[in-house]
Design an enzyme around this catalytic site. Structure first.
Site, PDB file in Angstrom:
ATOM      1  N   GLU A  17       0.848  -1.191   0.000  1.00 16.50           N
ATOM      2  CA  GLU A  17       0.000   0.000   0.000  1.00 16.50           C
ATOM      3  C   GLU A  17       0.880   1.237   0.000  1.00 16.50           C
ATOM      4  O   GLU A  17       1.869   1.313   0.736  1.00 16.50           O
ATOM      5  CB  GLU A  17      -0.904   0.038   1.233  1.00 16.50           C
ATOM      6  CG  GLU A  17      -1.773   1.305   1.297  1.00 16.50           C
ATOM      7  CD  GLU A  17      -2.631   1.378   2.542  1.00 16.50           C
ATOM      8  OE1 GLU A  17      -3.565   0.550   2.638  1.00 16.50           O
ATOM      9  OE2 GLU A  17      -2.373   2.226   3.413  1.00 16.50           O
ATOM     10  N   HIS A  78      -8.274   2.784  -3.613  1.00 16.96           N
ATOM     11  CA  HIS A  78      -9.149   2.958  -2.461  1.00 16.96           C
ATOM     12  C   HIS A  78     -10.246   3.959  -2.844  1.00 16.96           C
ATOM     13  O   HIS A  78      -9.966   4.979  -3.475  1.00 16.96           O
ATOM     14  CB  HIS A  78      -8.382   3.520  -1.272  1.00 16.96           C
ATOM     15  CG  HIS A  78      -7.343   2.597  -0.708  1.00 16.96           C
ATOM     16  ND1 HIS A  78      -7.025   2.568   0.631  1.00 16.96           N
ATOM     17  CD2 HIS A  78      -6.549   1.679  -1.299  1.00 16.96           C
ATOM     18  CE1 HIS A  78      -6.078   1.675   0.842  1.00 16.96           C
ATOM     19  NE2 HIS A  78      -5.765   1.120  -0.321  1.00 16.96           N
ATOM     20  N   TYR A 144     -11.235  -5.922  10.277  1.00 18.27           N
ATOM     21  CA  TYR A 144     -10.533  -5.509  11.495  1.00 18.27           C
ATOM     22  C   TYR A 144     -10.389  -6.701  12.438  1.00 18.27           C
ATOM     23  O   TYR A 144     -11.336  -7.053  13.144  1.00 18.27           O
ATOM     24  CB  TYR A 144     -11.311  -4.394  12.198  1.00 18.27           C
ATOM     25  CG  TYR A 144     -11.305  -3.084  11.446  1.00 18.27           C
ATOM     26  CD1 TYR A 144     -10.500  -2.025  11.852  1.00 18.27           C
ATOM     27  CD2 TYR A 144     -12.097  -2.903  10.312  1.00 18.27           C
ATOM     28  CE1 TYR A 144     -10.480  -0.826  11.167  1.00 18.27           C
ATOM     29  CE2 TYR A 144     -12.088  -1.706   9.607  1.00 18.27           C
ATOM     30  CZ  TYR A 144     -11.282  -0.673  10.045  1.00 18.27           C
ATOM     31  OH  TYR A 144     -11.260   0.502   9.340  1.00 18.27           O
ATOM     32  N   GLN A 175      -6.891  -4.617   8.628  1.00 22.15           N
ATOM     33  CA  GLN A 175      -6.200  -3.554   9.342  1.00 22.15           C
ATOM     34  C   GLN A 175      -4.979  -4.171  10.017  1.00 22.15           C
ATOM     35  O   GLN A 175      -4.890  -5.393  10.220  1.00 22.15           O
ATOM     36  CB  GLN A 175      -7.148  -2.930  10.365  1.00 22.15           C
ATOM     37  CG  GLN A 175      -6.602  -1.796  11.193  1.00 22.15           C
ATOM     38  CD  GLN A 175      -6.122  -0.642  10.342  1.00 22.15           C
ATOM     39  OE1 GLN A 175      -4.980  -0.654   9.929  1.00 22.15           O
ATOM     40  NE2 GLN A 175      -6.971   0.347  10.092  1.00 22.15           N
TER      41      GLN A 175
END
Length: 288
Positions: A17, A78, A144, A175
């Site tokens: 990323e 994104h 998450y 995450q």
């Protein structure tokens, strides 16, 4: 190429990323990072997206297009929705489509007083449903392992994640977390809940004390005892903490790959040195 094909073809998918430059006219400043990242042969690179206003987000799409056309790596854009209307999302989606990009990470986006929420999209699942009904993108979603900060509890969070997958999320990117057992327990819960898409763990090397405090505050990540000892011992020594943080991240990645996870998503913070050292430490394992 849609990234779902990568997960079908490869045992361990490696992805990075990055974020676009903040200032206008600085897109080429990312090239030194991209040159090194592309030399590491990632399967895809995701590019972050801001909330409110089109300037930064157009840079996101331009950077993703550059990754695809110049560096020949598949990009994932994104796309946040909380601060946008359907017509604004359509504008972004058509621009992404016209750039030849096939993959979107659909996100709600953070609550931002400088970019007030609008009424069209309340959750990432709303965005996923809308995109799936209107376009032919491969849609990834976020997850998450330590529970979404806004969720009431773990069960509610898992139900919301199942809703996201049922809406059309084909890949999940996690995450950051610092205890692999947390991820393994989360993955087991996903499978019990009927979530059978790839669930890719996200790893971020901790390189300085300020970064640690920021992540704990914004992401709700918890620090296991062994990692806390590292911080306590080396937190006042910048170079030592840099090396220790990289070593800890490497140990996480090696353990994850030994457990045959779907892939590794590395949060590079646009630091090619970090990506290079991580890759050098696991390249033979990833390709084994």
């Amino acid at each position: 190429m849609k990234i779902t094909e990568l997960y079908k073809e490869k045992k361990n998918v490696l992805s990075f990323e990055i974020f676009p430059p903040k200032k206008d006219g600085e897109l080429l400043n990312v090239d030194p990072t991209l040159e090194i990242l592309s030399d590491l042969h990632p399967d895809y690179i995701s590019v972050t997206f801001g909330a409110g206003g089109s300037s930064n987000n157009n840079k996101t799409i331009a950077l993703a297009q550059r990754i695809k056309e110049v560096y020949h790596v598949e990009p994932v854009v994104h796309l946040t929705c909380l601060s946008y209307t359907k017509s604004e999302i359509d504008e972004f989606a058509k621009e992404i489509q016209n750039a030849g990009i096939e993959n979107i990470l659909a996100l709600r986006g953070d609550i931002n007083p400088n970019a007030p929420a609008k009424d069209d999209f309340k959750h990432a699942s709303d965005l996923i449903t809308y995109l799936k009904n209107s376009y032919d993108f491969c849609i990834a979603g976020a997850c998450y392992p330590e529970v979404h900060p806004d969720a009431e509890d773990r069960i509610t969070d898992m139900r919301n994640l199942k809703t996201k997958v049922d809406a059309g999320a084909e890949v999940l990117l996690s995450q950051l977390f610092f205890d692999n057992n947390t991820y393994y327990a989360f993955l087991e819960d996903c499978r019990i809940a009927g979530i059978d898409v790839p669930v890719t763990p996200g790893i971020m090397p901790v390189l300085n004390a300020a970064q640690i405090n920021r992540m704990i505050t914004t992401c709700g990540a918890t620090l296991p005892e062994n990692f806390q000892r590292i911080i306590n011992r080396f937190g006042d020594n910048k170079e030592a903490l840099f090396d220790a943080g990289l070593s800890y991240a490497l140990s996480q990645i090696i353990d994850l790959l030994a457990h045959d996870v779907d892939g590794i998503h590395l949060y590079t913070m646009n630091n090619p040195v970090v990506a290079q050292r991580i890759y050098d430490g696991v390249k033979n394992i990833v390709n084994s």
